[in-house]
Design a protein around this motif. Structure first.
Motif, PDB file in Angstrom:
ATOM      1  N   GLU A 103       0.814  -1.216   0.000  1.00 33.06           N
ATOM      2  CA  GLU A 103       0.000   0.000   0.000  1.00 33.06           C
ATOM      3  C   GLU A 103       0.850   1.270   0.000  1.00 33.06           C
ATOM      4  OE1 GLU A 103      -3.322  -0.201   2.881  1.00 33.06           O
ATOM      5  OE2 GLU A 103      -2.910  -2.361   2.919  1.00 33.06           O
ATOM      6  N   VAL A 104       1.920   1.291   0.778  1.00 31.97           N
ATOM      7  CA  VAL A 104       2.770   2.483   0.828  1.00 31.97           C
ATOM      8  C   VAL A 104       3.448   2.726  -0.514  1.00 31.97           C
ATOM      9  CG1 VAL A 104       4.854   3.466   1.871  1.00 31.97           C
ATOM     10  CG2 VAL A 104       3.114   2.414   3.325  1.00 31.97           C
ATOM     11  N   VAL A 105       3.999   1.674  -1.122  1.00 27.08           N
ATOM     12  CA  VAL A 105       4.623   1.825  -2.438  1.00 27.08           C
ATOM     13  C   VAL A 105       3.598   2.316  -3.455  1.00 27.08           C
ATOM     14  CG1 VAL A 105       5.774   0.638  -4.342  1.00 27.08           C
ATOM     15  CG2 VAL A 105       6.443   0.138  -1.987  1.00 27.08           C
ATOM     16  N   ALA A 106       2.402   1.739  -3.432  1.00 31.54           N
ATOM     17  CA  ALA A 106       1.366   2.120  -4.399  1.00 31.54           C
ATOM     18  C   ALA A 106       0.934   3.573  -4.202  1.00 31.54           C
ATOM     19  CB  ALA A 106       0.162   1.185  -4.268  1.00 31.54           C
ATOM     20  N   GLU A 107       0.813   4.010  -2.954  1.00 33.20           N
ATOM     21  CA  GLU A 107       0.396   5.389  -2.698  1.00 33.20           C
ATOM     22  C   GLU A 107       1.463   6.392  -3.120  1.00 33.20           C
ATOM     23  OE1 GLU A 107      -1.118   5.764   1.338  1.00 33.20           O
ATOM     24  OE2 GLU A 107      -2.286   3.918   1.083  1.00 33.20           O
ATOM     25  N   VAL A 108       2.732   6.061  -2.891  1.00 31.97           N
ATOM     26  CA  VAL A 108       3.803   6.944  -3.347  1.00 31.97           C
ATOM     27  C   VAL A 108       3.860   6.955  -4.879  1.00 31.97           C
ATOM     28  CG1 VAL A 108       6.302   7.302  -3.391  1.00 31.97           C
ATOM     29  CG2 VAL A 108       5.160   6.753  -1.239  1.00 31.97           C
ATOM     30  N   GLU A 109       3.680   5.813  -5.479  1.00 29.74           N
ATOM     31  CA  GLU A 109       3.684   5.750  -6.945  1.00 29.74           C
ATOM     32  C   GLU A 109       2.578   6.627  -7.526  1.00 29.74           C
ATOM     33  OE1 GLU A 109       4.036   2.366 -10.426  1.00 29.74           O
ATOM     34  OE2 GLU A 109       2.879   1.881  -8.624  1.00 29.74           O
ATOM     35  N   ALA A 110       1.385   6.573  -6.927  1.00 27.08           N
ATOM     36  CA  ALA A 110       0.272   7.386  -7.408  1.00 27.08           C
ATOM     37  C   ALA A 110       0.574   8.877  -7.250  1.00 27.08           C
ATOM     38  CB  ALA A 110      -1.004   7.019  -6.653  1.00 27.08           C
ATOM     39  N   GLN A 111       1.173   9.264  -6.117  1.00 27.30           N
ATOM     40  CA  GLN A 111       1.517  10.668  -5.918  1.00 27.30           C
ATOM     41  C   GLN A 111       2.623  11.108  -6.858  1.00 27.30           C
ATOM     42  OE1 GLN A 111      -0.085  12.867  -4.516  1.00 27.30           O
ATOM     43  NE2 GLN A 111       1.326  14.608  -4.361  1.00 27.30           N
ATOM     44  N   ALA A 112       3.586  10.239  -7.094  1.00 26.06           N
ATOM     45  CA  ALA A 112       4.658  10.564  -8.044  1.00 26.06           C
ATOM     46  C   ALA A 112       4.075  10.805  -9.435  1.00 26.06           C
ATOM     47  CB  ALA A 112       5.692   9.449  -8.077  1.00 26.06           C
ATOM     48  N   GLU A 113       3.141   9.962  -9.830  1.00 35.33           N
ATOM     49  CA  GLU A 113       2.511  10.133 -11.143  1.00 35.33           C
ATOM     50  C   GLU A 113       1.726  11.443 -11.209  1.00 35.33           C
ATOM     51  OE1 GLU A 113       0.228   6.603 -11.613  1.00 35.33           O
ATOM     52  OE2 GLU A 113       1.965   5.357 -12.183  1.00 35.33           O
TER      53      GLU A 113
END
Length: 272
Positions: free
Chosen positions: A143-153
């Motif tokens: 979940e943390v990796v996915a949330e950072v990935e979404a914010q990076a995008e």
């Protein structure tokens, strides 16, 4: 990345470097110890911390950044405010380290895009006064990796170049102690994002809990967690981290050198 907290209330060194001259001298000393850059912050983000005004944050950080830059130090600014980030870059800061990853201030991403400096996107779910209640995960790493990935995008979509981005798991921010350890155990999970990884474990509560007094359960005081921090730093380096953010640089610099020497020795052995 050495830390200079120009605050009265940071969890481990609040008040020590509130005087600008002392803060500048400390930042220069961190470089002498082996820091490649110095992260200057004027607002505590420890759990429960209250926000300071924009004016007060500027008053705290700009003289210190100016002094460090004049002394030849590479500076990053630790701020969630676009105005502070913009003024800090104008004063010579080379990195914006936003623990909210651009979520706390709608203008931050615009400033990052316009200045073109490296921009740290950390995992963040809310302000210090509420983040402990937000530490709820089924699978913290995923979940943390996915949330950072979404914010990076989202940040890239708003105009920040992909090569500007640095990602940070946000250890201690909306995380339980178990979540922090899980994230450290799986640092390789961040490689798929393709951005440099910043690990900021220094003196944090999960280390204090690990080192707690066996008889009383009392947490190890924050300023007595530097050996454990150095161990985490070496492990983070081995896992491919771009940088580690620490209060006490000397021990971590030594630990990272040991890891680099071992990695080089393995490479030589494998080449034979």
């Amino acid at each position: 990345m050495g830390i200079v907290n120009v605050t009265p209330d940071s969890f481990s060194d609040g008040g020590l470097w509130l005087d600008p001259e002392k803060a500048i001298a400390h930042g220069v000393d961190l470089v002498r110890q082996g820091a490649d850059l110095v992260d200057v912050g004027g607002e505590s983000t420890r759990p429960g911390a209250q926000r300071v005004t924009e004016e007060e944050e500027l008053r705290r950080v700009i003289p210190v950044i100016t002094g460090l830059v004049s002394a030849g130090v590479t500076v990053s600014v630790d701020t969630m405010r676009a105005v502070v980030a913009e003024a800090s870059v104008a004063a010579g800061a080379k990195v914006i380290n936003d623990v909210s990853g651009g979520r706390a201030d709608a203008n931050m991403v615009k400033v990052a895009a316009e200045t073109g400096v490296p921009f740290v996107v950390m995992h963040w779910r809310g302000q210090s006064t509420e983040m402990e209640a937000l530490a709820r995960y089924q699978d913290a790493v995923r979940e943390v990796v996915a949330e950072v990935e979404a914010q990076a995008e989202a940040v890239i979509g708003a105009g920040v170049r992909p090569e500007q981005l640095i990602v940070d798991p946000g250890l201690g921010f909306a995380k339980t102690r178990e979540d922090d350890w899980a994230l450290l155990a799986r640092l390789e999970a961040w490689s798929r994002l393709g951005h440099p990884l910043l690990v900021a474990a220094s003196r944090k509560r999960f280390l204090g809990t690990l080192l707690a007094d066996e008889a009383t359960g009392e947490l190890r005081p924050a300023r007595e967690r530097d050996a454990a921090t150095a161990a985490v730093s070496a492990l983070a380096a081995a896992a491919g981290a771009w940088a580690v953010r620490v209060h006490e640089v000397g021990a971590t610099a030594d630990a990272v050198r040991v890891e680099a020497a071992l990695r080089a020795a393995r490479t030589r052995q494998e080449a034979r």
